[in-house]
Scaffold this motif. Structure first.
Motif, mmCIF file in Angstrom:
data_model
loop_
_atom_site.group_PDB
_atom_site.id
_atom_site.type_symbol
_atom_site.label_atom_id
_atom_site.label_comp_id
_atom_site.label_asym_id
_atom_site.label_seq_id
_atom_site.Cartn_x
_atom_site.Cartn_y
_atom_site.Cartn_z
ATOM 1 N N GLY A 42 0.776 -1.233 0.000
ATOM 2 C CA GLY A 42 0.000 0.000 0.000
ATOM 3 C C GLY A 42 0.805 1.279 0.000
ATOM 4 N N TYR A 43 2.078 1.196 0.413
ATOM 5 C CA TYR A 43 2.914 2.399 0.427
ATOM 6 C C TYR A 43 3.293 2.863 -0.964
ATOM 7 N N TRP A 44 3.422 1.932 -1.899
ATOM 8 C CA TRP A 44 3.950 2.313 -3.213
ATOM 9 C C TRP A 44 3.122 1.847 -4.393
ATOM 10 N N ARG A 45 2.192 0.917 -4.220
ATOM 11 C CA ARG A 45 1.365 0.431 -5.330
ATOM 12 C C ARG A 45 -0.086 0.828 -5.093
ATOM 13 N N ARG A 46 -0.659 1.467 -6.084
ATOM 14 C CA ARG A 46 -2.067 1.870 -5.970
ATOM 15 C C ARG A 46 -2.976 0.646 -6.045
ATOM 16 N N SER A 47 -4.011 0.681 -5.226
ATOM 17 C CA SER A 47 -5.006 -0.384 -5.210
ATOM 18 C C SER A 47 -6.317 0.158 -5.762
ATOM 19 N N ARG A 48 -6.989 -0.649 -6.559
ATOM 20 C CA ARG A 48 -8.261 -0.227 -7.147
ATOM 21 C C ARG A 48 -9.401 -0.556 -6.201
ATOM 22 N N PHE A 49 -10.197 0.449 -5.898
ATOM 23 C CA PHE A 49 -11.400 0.291 -5.094
ATOM 24 C C PHE A 49 -12.589 0.402 -6.039
ATOM 25 N N ALA A 50 -13.298 -0.691 -6.256
ATOM 26 C CA ALA A 50 -14.464 -0.718 -7.148
ATOM 27 C C ALA A 50 -15.714 -0.381 -6.331
ATOM 28 N N PHE A 51 -15.840 0.894 -5.969
ATOM 29 C CA PHE A 51 -16.966 1.321 -5.145
ATOM 30 C C PHE A 51 -18.285 1.136 -5.887
ATOM 31 N N ILE A 52 -19.330 0.877 -5.129
ATOM 32 C CA ILE A 52 -20.667 0.675 -5.687
ATOM 33 C C ILE A 52 -21.388 2.009 -5.872
ATOM 34 N N ASP A 53 -21.337 2.866 -4.856
ATOM 35 C CA ASP A 53 -22.132 4.096 -4.849
ATOM 36 C C ASP A 53 -21.383 5.344 -5.303
ATOM 37 N N ARG A 54 -20.146 5.186 -5.749
ATOM 38 C CA ARG A 54 -19.393 6.330 -6.267
ATOM 39 C C ARG A 54 -18.365 5.824 -7.269
ATOM 40 N N ASP A 55 -17.680 6.733 -7.904
ATOM 41 C CA ASP A 55 -16.717 6.350 -8.930
ATOM 42 C C ASP A 55 -15.599 5.494 -8.350
ATOM 43 N N PRO A 56 -15.126 4.504 -9.113
ATOM 44 C CA PRO A 56 -13.977 3.710 -8.663
ATOM 45 C C PRO A 56 -12.769 4.619 -8.457
ATOM 46 N N ALA A 57 -11.863 4.171 -7.601
ATOM 47 C CA ALA A 57 -10.669 4.965 -7.305
ATOM 48 C C ALA A 57 -9.448 4.059 -7.208
ATOM 49 N N GLU A 58 -8.306 4.596 -7.570
ATOM 50 C CA GLU A 58 -7.036 3.891 -7.390
ATOM 51 C C GLU A 58 -6.206 4.739 -6.444
ATOM 52 N N VAL A 59 -5.972 4.205 -5.245
ATOM 53 C CA VAL A 59 -5.308 4.982 -4.203
ATOM 54 C C VAL A 59 -4.218 4.172 -3.521
ATOM 55 N N LEU A 60 -3.298 4.891 -2.868
ATOM 56 C CA LEU A 60 -2.310 4.258 -2.015
ATOM 57 C C LEU A 60 -2.967 3.972 -0.668
ATOM 58 N N THR A 61 -2.533 2.915 -0.002
ATOM 59 C CA THR A 61 -3.086 2.559 1.302
ATOM 60 C C THR A 61 -1.949 2.386 2.305
ATOM 61 N N PRO A 62 -1.298 3.487 2.698
ATOM 62 C CA PRO A 62 -0.190 3.372 3.649
ATOM 63 C C PRO A 62 -0.671 3.068 5.063
ATOM 64 N N CYS A 63 0.207 2.505 5.856
ATOM 65 C CA CYS A 63 -0.029 2.261 7.286
ATOM 66 C C CYS A 63 -1.179 1.301 7.559
ATOM 67 N N VAL A 64 -1.425 0.368 6.655
ATOM 68 C CA VAL A 64 -2.456 -0.641 6.907
ATOM 69 C C VAL A 64 -1.940 -1.566 7.999
ATOM 70 N N GLY A 65 -2.748 -1.777 9.019
ATOM 71 C CA GLY A 65 -2.333 -2.588 10.161
ATOM 72 C C GLY A 65 -2.515 -4.081 9.945
ATOM 73 N N ASP A 66 -1.891 -4.848 10.821
ATOM 74 C CA ASP A 66 -2.041 -6.305 10.773
ATOM 75 C C ASP A 66 -3.458 -6.732 11.128
ATOM 76 N N ASP A 67 -4.247 -5.814 11.672
ATOM 77 C CA ASP A 67 -5.636 -6.110 12.027
ATOM 78 C C ASP A 67 -6.614 -5.692 10.926
ATOM 79 N N CYS A 68 -6.112 -5.493 9.712
ATOM 80 C CA CYS A 68 -6.992 -5.126 8.599
ATOM 81 C C CYS A 68 -7.912 -6.293 8.248
ATOM 82 N N GLU A 69 -9.036 -5.983 7.632
ATOM 83 C CA GLU A 69 -9.981 -7.033 7.240
ATOM 84 C C GLU A 69 -10.961 -6.511 6.210
ATOM 85 N N ILE A 70 -11.624 -7.440 5.546
ATOM 86 C CA ILE A 70 -12.734 -7.135 4.649
ATOM 87 C C ILE A 70 -13.924 -7.955 5.125
#
Length: 99
Positions: A42-70
């Motif tokens: 997440g610090y250097w590679r953009r991730s694609r977020f395919a949002f349902i209710d708004r336009d998709p986005a490609e963003v960096l996700t720095p500082c994601v913790g080990d407790d992340c989840e979907i």
């Protein structure tokens, strides 16, 4: 392959997701790969977020913790209780569990 709908949470460095953050994933494997990618790169590679209710986005996700989840849902209209939870295991692998 079933389509899944999910709310990503980046861990304790991120605010909890809101219903407007709902994303579409093409499969469980796609959701697993997105979680791993956002955590590890997440610090250097953009991730694609395919949002349902708004336009998709490609963003960096720095500082994601080990407790992340979907939290995954089988329907975009039934967000009361997730069907599956994708998270990082104790040795860094990505795990899926039924809720």
């Amino acid at each position: 392959m079933a389509v899944w709908f999910g709310l990503w949470h980046g861990g304790n460095g991120y605010s909890p997701p809101e219903p407007g953050d709902l994303e579409e994933f093409s499969s469980l494997a796609d959701a697993r790969a997105k979680l791993a990618d956002r955590h590890r790169h997440g610090y250097w590679r953009r991730s694609r977020f395919a949002f349902i209710d708004r336009d998709p986005a490609e963003v960096l996700t720095p500082c994601v913790g080990d407790d992340c989840e979907i939290s995954l849902y089988g329907s975009r209209d039934a967000l009361d209780h997730p069907d599956r939870r994708i998270f990082l295991g104790p040795r860094g692998g990505v795990r899926v569990e039924r809720c």
